[in-house]
Design a protein around this motif. Structure first.
Motif, PDB file in Angstrom:
ATOM      1  N   UNK A  88      10.405  -7.970  -0.661  1.00 28.19           N
ATOM      2  CA  UNK A  88       8.960  -7.992  -0.885  1.00 28.19           C
ATOM      3  C   UNK A  88       8.363  -6.613  -1.071  1.00 28.19           C
ATOM      4  N   UNK A  89       8.802  -5.672  -0.251  1.00 27.80           N
ATOM      5  CA  UNK A  89       8.252  -4.309  -0.348  1.00 27.80           C
ATOM      6  C   UNK A  89       8.847  -3.578  -1.552  1.00 27.80           C
ATOM      7  N   UNK A 102       5.076  -3.410  11.812  1.00 19.84           N
ATOM      8  CA  UNK A 102       4.934  -2.296  12.739  1.00 19.84           C
ATOM      9  C   UNK A 102       4.922  -0.958  11.997  1.00 19.84           C
ATOM     10  N   UNK A 103       4.977  -1.003  10.661  1.00 15.63           N
ATOM     11  CA  UNK A 103       4.933   0.215   9.865  1.00 15.63           C
ATOM     12  C   UNK A 103       3.762   0.130   8.906  1.00 15.63           C
ATOM     13  N   UNK A 104       3.005   1.204   8.791  1.00 17.61           N
ATOM     14  CA  UNK A 104       1.870   1.211   7.867  1.00 17.61           C
ATOM     15  C   UNK A 104       2.188   1.983   6.593  1.00 17.61           C
ATOM     16  N   UNK A 105       3.443   2.412   6.442  1.00 20.88           N
ATOM     17  CA  UNK A 105       3.832   3.223   5.283  1.00 20.88           C
ATOM     18  C   UNK A 105       4.211   2.334   4.109  1.00 20.88           C
ATOM     19  N   UNK A 106       3.300   1.480   3.696  1.00 19.30           N
ATOM     20  CA  UNK A 106       3.570   0.595   2.568  1.00 19.30           C
ATOM     21  C   UNK A 106       3.058   1.218   1.281  1.00 19.30           C
ATOM     22  N   UNK A 166       4.692  -6.916  -1.372  1.00 22.60           N
ATOM     23  CA  UNK A 166       4.075  -6.574  -0.089  1.00 22.60           C
ATOM     24  C   UNK A 166       3.697  -5.109  -0.194  1.00 22.60           C
ATOM     25  N   UNK A 167       2.392  -4.828  -0.197  1.00 20.68           N
ATOM     26  CA  UNK A 167       1.935  -3.452  -0.369  1.00 20.68           C
ATOM     27  C   UNK A 167       0.688  -3.236   0.480  1.00 20.68           C
ATOM     28  N   UNK A 168       0.076  -2.077   0.325  1.00 22.97           N
ATOM     29  CA  UNK A 168      -1.064  -1.726   1.174  1.00 22.97           C
ATOM     30  C   UNK A 168      -2.280  -2.607   0.911  1.00 22.97           C
ATOM     31  N   UNK A 196       1.825   1.265  -7.089  1.00 20.61           N
ATOM     32  CA  UNK A 196       2.896   2.231  -6.870  1.00 20.61           C
ATOM     33  C   UNK A 196       4.030   2.018  -7.870  1.00 20.61           C
ATOM     34  N   UNK A 197       4.782   3.067  -8.085  1.00 17.86           N
ATOM     35  CA  UNK A 197       5.932   2.979  -8.983  1.00 17.86           C
ATOM     36  C   UNK A 197       7.058   2.212  -8.296  1.00 17.86           C
ATOM     37  N   UNK A 198       8.020   1.782  -9.077  1.00 16.90           N
ATOM     38  CA  UNK A 198       9.176   1.073  -8.534  1.00 16.90           C
ATOM     39  C   UNK A 198       9.912   1.956  -7.528  1.00 16.90           C
ATOM     40  N   UNK A 199      10.037   3.233  -7.844  1.00 20.35           N
ATOM     41  CA  UNK A 199      10.729   4.163  -6.935  1.00 20.35           C
ATOM     42  C   UNK A 199      10.002   4.274  -5.601  1.00 20.35           C
ATOM     43  N   UNK A 200       8.644   4.341  -5.642  1.00 18.28           N
ATOM     44  CA  UNK A 200       7.876   4.413  -4.396  1.00 18.28           C
ATOM     45  C   UNK A 200       8.041   3.147  -3.563  1.00 18.28           C
ATOM     46  N   UNK A 201       8.081   1.996  -4.227  1.00 14.22           N
ATOM     47  CA  UNK A 201       8.258   0.722  -3.519  1.00 14.22           C
ATOM     48  C   UNK A 201       9.626   0.666  -2.848  1.00 14.22           C
ATOM     49  N   UNK A 202      10.662   1.121  -3.549  1.00 13.28           N
ATOM     50  CA  UNK A 202      12.005   1.117  -2.958  1.00 13.28           C
ATOM     51  C   UNK A 202      12.095   2.103  -1.796  1.00 13.28           C
ATOM     52  N   UNK A 203      11.449   3.245  -1.929  1.00 11.66           N
ATOM     53  CA  UNK A 203      11.450   4.230  -0.843  1.00 11.66           C
ATOM     54  C   UNK A 203      10.771   3.652   0.400  1.00 11.66           C
TER      55      UNK A 203
END
Length: 165
Positions: free
Chosen positions: A68-69, A87-91, A74-76, A96-103
């Motif tokens: 999903x992320x 429990x993580x807010x770093x979505x 699943x994003x911000x 966002x780019x595909x690379x940012x989503x995978x990161x």
């Protein structure tokens, strides 16, 4: 023998002899020796089956959250009640780019997958270490049903489990 003697003889025969009691105790001991291992085996099999089911649920939660992320679903901008489960807010942002989503997906932890999948009551700090993960496909196994792998903890990242590039 008179009637009175017969009555007295019957009254004195109340109860069991020592031999009768020992025989009954021996029979009960033999039955217990047969039944106890069978019951223990049934309990162990039930516990193993429960842990294998839990491992499968945890594996699915990890895969679903990672997918999903990493796909950006699943994003911000995901509704707040869904985000509260993480429990993580770093979505990643919605655009966002595909690379940012995978990161972002790689940085999520097992705790995030547990929370987001609603598995917090099944998995806590005490029993999560019963599970191992295999990095070939990210499938999580119960350590009693699979050999190899690495011990899993709540702070293990999904990128580590998914063997992400």
């Amino acid at each position: 023998m008179t009637l009175q003697q017969k009555l007295l003889a019957k009254q004195s025969k109340k109860g069991f002899t020592l031999v009768e009691l020992v025989v009954v105790i021996a029979i009960l001991g033999i039955l217990a020796a047969i039944a106890i291992p069978a019951v223990v085996g049934i309990i162990n099999n039930a516990q193993k089956s429960s842990k294998e089911t839990n491992a499968s649920e945890l594996s699915n939660a990890v895969k679903n959250l990672y997918a999903g992320v990493s796909s950006g679903q699943i994003n911000s901008s995901t509704p707040q009640d869904e985000l509260n489960k993480l429990s993580s807010s770093a979505l990643p942002a919605a655009n966002a780019t595909v690379a940012d989503c995978k990161t972002a997906a790689n940085a999520l932890t097992v705790q995030s997958a547990v929370d987001y999948g609603g598995l917090a009551t099944k998995f806590n700090n005490d029993n999560i270490k019963d599970y191992v993960y295999e990095t070939d496909d990210g499938t999580i196994y119960y350590s009693g049903s699979h050999t190899g792998g690495t011990e899993l903890s709540l702070d293990t990242t999904l990128g580590t489990i998914r063997n992400a590039q």
